[in-house]
Design a protein around this motif. Structure first.
Motif, PDB file in Angstrom:
ATOM      1  N   MET A 154      29.320 -26.967   5.126  1.00 43.06           N
ATOM      2  CA  MET A 154      28.490 -28.203   4.683  1.00 43.06           C
ATOM      3  C   MET A 154      27.437 -28.382   5.752  1.00 43.06           C
ATOM      4  N   TYR A 155      27.523 -28.159   7.045  1.00 38.66           N
ATOM      5  CA  TYR A 155      26.384 -28.047   8.059  1.00 38.66           C
ATOM      6  C   TYR A 155      25.254 -27.317   7.526  1.00 38.66           C
ATOM      7  N   GLU A 156      25.492 -26.182   7.279  1.00 35.39           N
ATOM      8  CA  GLU A 156      24.464 -25.089   7.068  1.00 35.39           C
ATOM      9  C   GLU A 156      23.944 -25.234   5.575  1.00 35.39           C
ATOM     10  N   PHE A 157      24.830 -25.642   4.533  1.00 40.36           N
ATOM     11  CA  PHE A 157      24.362 -26.110   3.226  1.00 40.36           C
ATOM     12  C   PHE A 157      23.119 -27.338   3.185  1.00 40.36           C
ATOM     13  N   SER A 158      23.662 -28.293   4.083  1.00 40.59           N
ATOM     14  CA  SER A 158      22.824 -29.582   4.416  1.00 40.59           C
ATOM     15  C   SER A 158      21.394 -29.129   4.857  1.00 40.59           C
ATOM     16  N   THR A 160      19.873 -26.130   5.045  1.00 42.75           N
ATOM     17  CA  THR A 160      19.290 -25.352   3.924  1.00 42.75           C
ATOM     18  C   THR A 160      18.901 -26.404   2.737  1.00 42.75           C
ATOM     19  N   PHE A 161      19.725 -27.187   2.356  1.00 41.82           N
ATOM     20  CA  PHE A 161      19.383 -28.149   1.342  1.00 41.82           C
ATOM     21  C   PHE A 161      18.037 -28.956   1.441  1.00 41.82           C
ATOM     22  N   SER A 162      17.959 -29.443   2.623  1.00 43.10           N
ATOM     23  CA  SER A 162      16.644 -30.332   3.127  1.00 43.10           C
ATOM     24  C   SER A 162      15.266 -29.559   3.221  1.00 43.10           C
ATOM     25  N   THR A 163      15.462 -28.301   3.677  1.00 38.41           N
ATOM     26  CA  THR A 163      14.624 -27.439   3.749  1.00 38.41           C
ATOM     27  C   THR A 163      13.998 -26.845   2.434  1.00 38.41           C
ATOM     28  N   ILE A 225      22.099 -24.691  -4.245  1.00 40.25           N
ATOM     29  CA  ILE A 225      20.977 -25.574  -3.236  1.00 40.25           C
ATOM     30  C   ILE A 225      19.875 -25.782  -3.732  1.00 40.25           C
ATOM     31  N   PHE A 226      19.083 -24.880  -4.384  1.00 44.96           N
ATOM     32  CA  PHE A 226      17.932 -24.958  -5.048  1.00 44.96           C
ATOM     33  C   PHE A 226      18.118 -26.161  -6.348  1.00 44.96           C
ATOM     34  N   CYS A 227      18.853 -25.925  -7.078  1.00 41.43           N
ATOM     35  CA  CYS A 227      19.000 -27.032  -8.169  1.00 41.43           C
ATOM     36  C   CYS A 227      19.334 -28.359  -7.575  1.00 41.43           C
ATOM     37  N   GLY A 228      20.109 -28.683  -6.487  1.00 37.98           N
ATOM     38  CA  GLY A 228      20.377 -29.953  -5.944  1.00 37.98           C
ATOM     39  C   GLY A 228      19.018 -30.243  -5.381  1.00 37.98           C
ATOM     40  N   ALA A 229      18.411 -29.626  -4.748  1.00 34.37           N
ATOM     41  CA  ALA A 229      17.050 -30.021  -4.047  1.00 34.37           C
ATOM     42  C   ALA A 229      15.950 -30.585  -5.094  1.00 34.37           C
TER      43      ALA A 229
END
Length: 372
Positions: A154-158, A160-163, A225-229
């Motif tokens: 989750m740390y890495e996902f979060s 990357t998500f904000s990026t 990740i891209f879809c969520g962003a």
């Protein structure tokens, strides 16, 4: 792994952490610059009063479709005979909004049309770009330290998500889209996301569980990740639409909103523009979310020998898909434009958020790789 390689990876992990914290500092500067943009923009004379909008709207509604203007000139009616005549002007073509919406122009933006506001807005975008580059560097060095895709927990996902969310925003700006009004909300939520990631979700660099050792990690999770962003950007547009629509409704009823409310909301795009923006963003990324679910099913077949097992993550991914499908269908239906569709869009994004935080932390299943 040799001791030297382990030391190099540890150093890269520390560099990644340093870059992430540095990006947070720059995002904070961008946050204050956006505050300054909105503050100086509030002093603008552009669209200062609600009466200006309602008055223009009332005048447009009262005007006849075809204006007849008396020119005062005389035209010949026959030999030696003259008389007055009415000359028809060319009808003015007015492009109307969809049924049920108001013909209200977009606001001047966060800068409010002022020179100082625009200056601080440009500084804010520049700082946001710098923070994005630094944060992206943190994601890359994290990937180098773990020697895999940097979204195994989750740390890495979060991070990357904000990026990706900031990258999508900057891409829209580069395409000359009018989205700078989104900057303050975006930077604020990115700081919140990174704060949660570094405080509660941080996980030291480590290798993946065997089920995640697949090239599908690069395909399936990256698209998620891209879809969520992008869904986040669409949700932000829906939230602002609700505020702006309420503001326009107050003006239409002849009521006077508070000074702060007027100062902020009058500078946003019109409710019709925000509604269209949110719809287009969600509609554009929905096919990719469909691919994400299909790719996850294929990966599940390779890893666990079944394509679908009603795991909590699978269930809520499908629920999210259904919610967005209902939104897109409803938005294309005349009776569901506007606030009803916006509420449905926010419900769909809430399903996505629950699928990320709630399912990962509170529920257990084969996708329990939160690392917290």
């Amino acid at each position: 792994m040799t001791p030297l390689a382990a030391e190099v990876n540890e150093n890269l992990a520390q560099i990644s952490n340093y870059l992430i914290y540095s990006s947070m500092a720059v995002y904070m500067l961008a946050f204050f610059a956006h505050i300054a943009e909105w503050t100086f923009g509030s002093r603008s004379k552009v669209g200062r009063t609600a009466a200006a909008l309602t008055g223009a709207k009332a005048a447009a509604a009262a005007a006849p479709a075809v204006q007849v203007r008396q020119k005062g000139a005389r035209s010949s009616l026959g030999a030696g005979e003259t008389g007055g005549t009415a000359v028809l002007d060319k009808p003015k073509v007015v492009t109307r909004s969809a049924a049920g919406t108001r013909d209200v122009p977009d606001g001047p933006g966060a800068a409010g049309g002022t020179e100082n506001g625009d200056l601080y807005g440009r500084i804010a975008v520049s700082l946001t770009t710098l923070a994005f580059v630094i944060e992206a560097g943190g994601v890359v060095t994290r990937a180098m330290s773990v020697q895999r895709a940097p979204w195994g927990n989750m740390y890495e996902f979060s991070v990357t998500f904000s990026t990706v969310a900031v990258g999508a925003y900057l891409a829209l700006l580069a395409l000359k889209k009018n989205v700078r009004w989104l900057g303050l909300i975006l930077v604020t939520t990115v700081l919140l996301d990174l704060g949660i990631a570094t405080t509660w979700l941080y996980t030291a660099s480590d290798q993946l569980v065997p089920a995640l050792h697949s090239y599908w990690l690069w395909i399936h999770v990256s698209t998620a990740i891209f879809c969520g962003a992008v869904f986040y950007i669409g949700a932000a547009g829906a939230v602002l639409y609700l505020f702006r629509d309420s503001y326009e409704s107050h003006l239409e009823q002849g009521r006077t909103p508070g000074r702060f409310r007027s100062s902020v909301l009058e500078r946003l795009p019109s409710a019709a523009s925000l509604d269209k923006f949110s719809y287009r963003i969600n509609a554009a990324v929905f096919p990719l979310w469909t691919f994400t679910i299909v790719a996850g099913a294929i990966w599940a077949g390779d890893a666990w020998g079944r394509y679908w097992g009603w795991d909590p993550k699978e269930v809520w991914s499908f629920v999210t898909w259904v919610a967005y499908a209902c939104y897109l269908h409803a938005r294309a239906t005349a009776g569901w434009k506007g606030r009803k569709a916006a509420y449905l869009a926010l419900f769909a994004f809430a399903c996505w958020i629950w699928n990320y935080y709630g399912v990962n932390i509170l529920l257990s299943g084969k996708h329990s790789y939160a690392g917290v």
